[in-house]
Design an enzyme around this catalytic site. Structure first.
Site, PDB file in Angstrom:
ATOM      1  N   ASP A 191      48.591  20.604 -15.940  1.00  0.00           N
ATOM      2  CA  ASP A 191      47.826  21.642 -15.259  1.00  0.00           C
ATOM      3  C   ASP A 191      47.536  22.715 -16.314  1.00  0.00           C
ATOM      4  OD1 ASP A 191      46.913  23.336 -13.167  1.00  0.00           O
ATOM      5  OD2 ASP A 191      48.838  24.353 -13.197  1.00  0.00           O
ATOM      6  N   LYS A 192      46.601  23.620 -16.070  1.00  0.00           N
ATOM      7  CA  LYS A 192      46.330  24.654 -17.070  1.00  0.00           C
ATOM      8  C   LYS A 192      47.002  25.984 -16.731  1.00  0.00           C
ATOM      9  CE  LYS A 192      42.486  26.992 -17.233  1.00  0.00           C
ATOM     10  NZ  LYS A 192      42.947  28.388 -17.265  1.00  0.00           N
TER      11      LYS A 192
ATOM     12  N   LYS B 184      31.836  40.396  -5.418  1.00  0.00           N
ATOM     13  CA  LYS B 184      32.127  39.880  -6.770  1.00  0.00           C
ATOM     14  C   LYS B 184      32.475  38.408  -6.649  1.00  0.00           C
ATOM     15  CE  LYS B 184      37.024  40.701  -7.077  1.00  0.00           C
ATOM     16  NZ  LYS B 184      38.006  41.720  -7.264  1.00  0.00           N
TER      17      LYS B 184
ATOM     18  N   ASN C   9      49.818  23.297  -5.817  1.00  0.00           N
ATOM     19  CA  ASN C   9      48.663  22.388  -5.907  1.00  0.00           C
ATOM     20  C   ASN C   9      48.910  21.230  -6.880  1.00  0.00           C
ATOM     21  OD1 ASN C   9      48.752  24.072  -8.082  1.00  0.00           O
ATOM     22  ND2 ASN C   9      46.549  24.316  -8.261  1.00  0.00           N
TER      23      ASN C   9
END
Length: 1093
Positions: free
Chosen positions: A430-431, A614, A834
């Site tokens: 994962d990052k 945003k 996740n």
């Protein structure tokens, strides 16, 4: 043209992805005239059935049976009356938690099934049971049942302890007490007795027992915070809002005086969405309120502020947290599968040997019975101690990993697969939070014409000071001087900065939280009311993403501070200390589909209404007014590794807002397609917004990520990064973390939406050599739908692959693909909720205890505290575990084969009689007390020092080839066993004197000495415990000779003749092997020995 154009999809099937360039240089119209290449589908014949089809068929039959037996009750939408559980139309599940695998009746059958599905154990059971038949009985019963009983007892005790622990955890959860509101007042109930429709009071820091709708809170604002880290792995607090109608009631008891119900949708998996309605019938007119995710309190979350009262809508199995827990499958290591294959080969050899013996007898008399007796006699070929030794070895490796001071905090949660760490080829990571720290720092503000970095933030600060000073001073009389032109430009930059900073300070879901310094609850709230302790050192920010907090902290640093927030208003403090109040009219939260958030705000003093928004550049580009810089600047920032957000605004008049509000409320009450109607109403506002600025936030890399990735790459491990982030951010992190080396090209896979596009893009990619691939989740989905095999084949040749915009299920799908197509071992590493599905799908899952909570580390097989520890975990511990288990497994097999060889020689000399060579205790003692310790001490052996393994990661490549345990090494051990067994038996028969009892004594003593010397021959690095084990075993044997007078003639044992005969036989059986080993070390040493010399 050969085919008509309508035929296109089928031709693409028949058409190969091109291997060479010349085919592709044809015109696109010739695209259909390429040769047909049909892949023959595997025929499902008898061959398929014998190889493994029977397993698949049996499996599907069993699944079918279980499905019919366990028909799932259909989940339905429901109407829940407040405080009246008896009015429920249906019976809902009980609210007890049950994590146990077995119950009182299924425990023994369940554990036995888990044990005997291994060929090894099943085989022993059959052999042991055969000993109850007098015709087949050989020797004593305990020689067969004692080892089997021991193995089963150990397993049962281990499972029982786990089961009791699970039961205690469940009991603790189920017996927690909660206050339930009834007509007669508060009553205490246990968590497991809560029903749908109950009104439950939950105190601060208490776990929410079931899924509820939030009705009332003690907080003045009518909202509270909850912690959801146990549910979704996120550590930040979530803001929840009470139903307005019930929050306004004067007292708690009034909840029973009103006649109201909640309509809730059927239970679902999605924890981030909910649709329902609240209706009060006894008021005139009826009150209807729409309910969404903000009004829910899911089970397993914890109340972080105030006391809450809710009505229960889902219990037990129907709660979101239970629906989302997948049952993890039992992982079986590759080494165990290889050993299982070898035991089957041994079994075959054993049957063949028995048939040969019976054939040499000439199939006389009851030959069938003799055949079975021989099979039982040779049953020691397959040692039962194999499983015991390996399981104990695995526990020892786990203990060593946890005790390693160089990787503190590492936990082994699955003790059955430590050898997998030494065989990995693919690492999927994962990052956010794994490679990066998930700590955001504001780096860049871009206004289109001017950009501010970290070194120019003071300019922004002075502009803000200036603009707020002007606001507070009365405006000067207008002058008509020619000079006015120059300041006007600067004024516009200043006002643009002011607008941008104000937008960033207002458009978010951050709440400032103040640590109360009061002694107890009463004084706390009173003090807070009195002087609102807004001191900066006392304030922390809570939000659903660290990006948000970074932005608000930055606005504080330039002078505009968020000091207070509740459901309806926000307060900002200007540099001069003045407090500005803004009323929140509507808020549109961020979702992964819309990729943006919005807020409508009314300023207290002027009454102006502004819509701020945003979001990601992809989502915002089409919403803001035309401009020529946004896309380019987003690209520039992404290349620097910054996460970008686009901020925009739109001023609304009273009429516009009132019209919007009516349509919005109407859409929120609809029961069908609510989400679609609501987003359509909001989209009517999202047109032609004025672009204010672009912000860049940096996510810092974890410690030592670069050297660790370098190490893993040199070890031949292919690293794939799977992240939910934007393509640009993912690419830039891949570069900055050196996942992709500086010299490598990056091939960005263009977005494809149909088969033709995917085909062309894959062909373009095939021509590239040695370049990293970057692909988005959507394109990946398309490629896998049409060209799964080709895509995986191409991607596996890449040195690195980055998949961005991946959903959790996609991450798991990629793991399954790699396992399916490559037959290599995969490892997944992540830190958030996740990543759990990916971690559970991989052969070996590693979790990091990160900022996002502990969910991943609890679901993983191994849990580490930092990414850099993975280097040592694989290079040192993975290597040792695999090498040791391979040596241990083969040695235990050798120990069984040597005694079976002796038995075969013995039987063949004595007219093929099915009589055991060694009786009773000698057999049990041989595999336990006499040789157990030295053989098990092989788990302390190491071929390479840890420093060397980390210095030369290339050594790891050898392990993935699986050469330490293969049919080749196994055959060598078989030959050694046959040679040694033959020498020992023939030697004893040549040298034995007048009595048979001497054969037993001489051969058994020589056998024990041979085994001890063989262990010494195998050891590569000595440890003091190994020496101790050798001498201890020898001592035990010598001491036990005194008691074994039924087997040994003590008078004979003490004669010199016995000593020289035993010594001679031992030397003949072991010396050649020592000479061969010495010559091999001299003339073809293994790769690692060259390094250590």
């Amino acid at each position: 043209s050969l085919y008509s154009l309508e035929d296109e999809p089928t031709n693409l099937d028949e058409m190969p992805l091109m291997m060479s360039e010349e085919g592709f240089e044809n015109d696109e119209s010739d695209y259909h005239t390429l040769p047909r290449a049909r892949v023959n589908q595997r025929r499902r014949g008898l061959c398929w059935f014998l190889i493994g089809g029977w397993k698949i068929l049996c499996g599907s039959c069993c699944d079918c049976l279980t499905r019919t037996c366990r028909r799932r009750k259909e989940l339905k939408a429901r109407t829940v009356w407040l405080g009246h559980p008896e009015k429920c139309e249906e019976k809902y599940p009980n609210n007890g938690f049950k994590n146990q695998k077995y119950n009182f009746f299924t425990f023994v059958p369940g554990v036995l099934y888990q044990q005997f599905k291994f060929f090894l154990n099943l085989y022993f059971l059959v052999v042991a049971c055969s000993q109850f038949l007098p015709a087949l009985k050989i020797g004593y019963l305990y020689t067969y049942w004692a080892p089997l009983g021991f193995v089963l007892a150990v397993t049962m005790v281990r499972e029982a302890v786990d089961e009791v622990r699970r039961y205690q955890r469940d009991k603790e959860m189920n017996s927690q007490l909660y206050s339930k509101l009834t007509v007669r007042g508060k009553v205490q109930v246990t968590s497991s007795d809560i029903q749908v429709g109950d009104l439950i009071i939950v105190e601060k820091n208490q776990r929410i027992p079931a899924d509820m709708i939030f009705l009332r809170t003690s907080e003045k604002a009518g909202s509270c915070f909850i912690r959801t880290d146990q549910l979704d792995g996120e550590t930040d607090w979530k803001l929840k809002v009470a139903v307005v109608c019930t929050q306004r009631l004067p007292a708690l008891g009034d909840l029973f005086s009103i006649n109201a119900y909640v309509y809730a949708q059927k239970p679902q998996l999605d924890i981030h969405s909910f649709e329902g309605n609240f209706t009060r019938e006894d008021s005139d007119p009826q009150i209807h309120e729409s309910l969404n995710i903000e009004n829910t309190l899911w089970a397993s979350t914890v109340v972080a502020s105030g006391t809450v009262i809710g009505v229960v809508i889902y219990t037990g199995k129907e709660t979101r947290s239970v629906l989302n827990t997948s049952s993890p499958k039992n992982k079986v290591g590759l080494l165990d599968l290889e050993l299982n294959r070898l035991t089957k080969a041994l079994f075959l050899a054993q049957v063949v040997l028995a048939v040969v013996m019976v054939a040499l007898q000439g199939f006389v008399g009851p030959w069938f019975r003799n055949l079975f007796r021989f099979i039982v006699l040779f049953s020691y070929i397959i040692p039962i101690s194999l499983r015991v030794n390996l399981d104990m070895g695995k526990s020892a490796y786990g203990w060593m990993i946890m005790k390693d001071e160089n990787i503190p905090g590492t936990v082994v949660r699955t003790s059955t697969i430590p050898e997998e760490l030494g065989r990995l080829v693919y690492l999927l990571t994962d990052k956010t939070g794994t490679l990066t720290q998930n700590e955001m720092i504001f780096k860049r503000l871009h206004l289109g014409t001017v950009s501010y970095g970290t070194d120019t933030m003071d300019e922004i600060q002075s502009h803000i000071l200036q603009s707020y000073a002007q606001v507070s001073d009365p405006p000067p009389p207008p002058t008509t001087a020619p000079k006015a032109a120059a300041p006007k430009v600067r004024k516009s930059v200043s006002s643009r900065i002011h607008e941008a900073v104000k937008a960033i300070a207002l458009c978010h879901n951050v709440t400032p939280v103040y640590e109360s310094r009061g002694v107890n609850g009463e004084t706390e709230s009173a003090a807070a009311e009195a002087d609102q302790d807004f001191s900066d050192d006392n304030r922390t920010y809570q939000a659903s993403s660290p990006d948000e907090v970074a932005l608000v902290q930055w606005t504080e640093s330039v002078g505009l501070t968020l000091v207070n927030r509740d459901l309806t208003s926000l307060q900002l403090k200007t540099p001069a200390g003045q407090i500005l109040t803004y009323y929140i009219l509507q808020i549109f939260p961020f979702t992964s589909e819309s990729k943006r958030m919005g807020i409508i705000i009314r300023e207290e003093t002027s009454g102006e209404i502004t819509f701020y928004m945003k979001g990601a550049d992809v989502a915002m580009a089409s919403i803001v007014q035309y401009n020529d810089w946004l896309e380019e600047e987003c690209g520039n920032m992404a290349r620097e590794g910054l996460r970008t957000l686009v901020v925009a605004k739109k001023s609304l008049s009273e009429e516009q807002y009132t019209d919007f509000e009516n349509r919005y409320n109407q859409a929120k009450l609809s029961i069908h397609d609510r989400a679609m109607k609501v987003s359509a109403v909001v989209e009517s506002l999202e047109r032609e917004l004025e672009l204010l600025c672009l912000t860049g936030v940096e996510d810092q890399l974890q410690a030592d990520v670069r050297p660790t990735l370098e190490l893993l790459r040199n070890a031949g491990i292919k690293i794939w990064m799977l992240t939910g982030d934007k393509l640009e951010t993912a690419t830039c992190i891949a570069k900055s973390s050196h996942l992709v080396s500086r010299s490598q090209d990056i091939h960005v896979f263009r977005p494809v939406s149909n088969r033709g596009e995917a085909h062309l893009e894959l062909n373009a990619f095939r021509r590239k050599h040695d370049c990293a691939l970057v692909i988005s989740g959507d394109s990946l989905e398309v490629c896998l739908r049409y060209y799964e095999h080709e895509f995986v084949e191409l991607a596996c040749q890449c040195p690195a692959v980055v998949c961005c915009r991946c959903s959790p299920t996609q991450k798991a799908q990629i793991v399954h693909l790699l396992k399916q197509h490559t037959d290599n071992r995969t490892c997944a590493i992540g830190d958030g909720g996740n990543d759990v599905s990916m971690i559970q799908a991989a052969d070996c899952g590693i979790g990091i205890e990160g900022k996002e909570g502990k969910q991943a580390s609890l679901a993983a097989d191994f849990s580490i505290t930092q990414f850099k520890h993975i280097g040592r975990l694989l290079m040192v511990h993975g290597r040792n575990s695999y090498k040791r288990s391979a040596a241990l497994g083969q040695f235990v097999m050798h120990r069984g084969m040597i005694i079976s060889t002796m038995q075969a020689v013995f039987s063949s000399i004595f007219y093929f009689a099915s009589v055991p060579l060694y009786q009773g205790f000698l057999m049990v003692g041989y595999s336990t007390i006499y040789t157990m310790f030295p053989v098990f001490s092989l788990v302390l052996d190491q071929d390479v020092k840890p420093e060397m393994a980390l210095l030369y990661p290339e050594l790891y490549k050898d392990l993935t080839k699986g050469r330490s345990l293969s049919f080749k090494t196994f055959l060598i051990w078989v030959l050694i066993s046959i040679y040694q067994g033959g020498i020992l038996m023939y030697g004893a028969l040549l040298l034995f004197e007048s009595e048979f009892v001497h054969v037993v004594a001489i051969s058994f003593t020589a056998l024990i000495l041979t085994e001890l010397l063989m262990v010494a021959l195998n050891i590569r690095t000595w440890h003091w415990l190994m020496v101790l084990a050798e001498f201890l075993s020898l001592g035990c044997y010598v001491a036990s000779l005194a008691f074994l007078n039924e087997y040994f003639d003590l008078a004979f044992i003490t004669t010199p003749a016995f000593l020289w005969k035993v010594t001679a036989m031992t030397v003949i059986s072991c010396l050649p092997l020592y000479i061969i080993k010495y010559l091999k070390r001299k003339f073809s040493p293994p790769s690692y020995s060259k390094l250590s010399s």
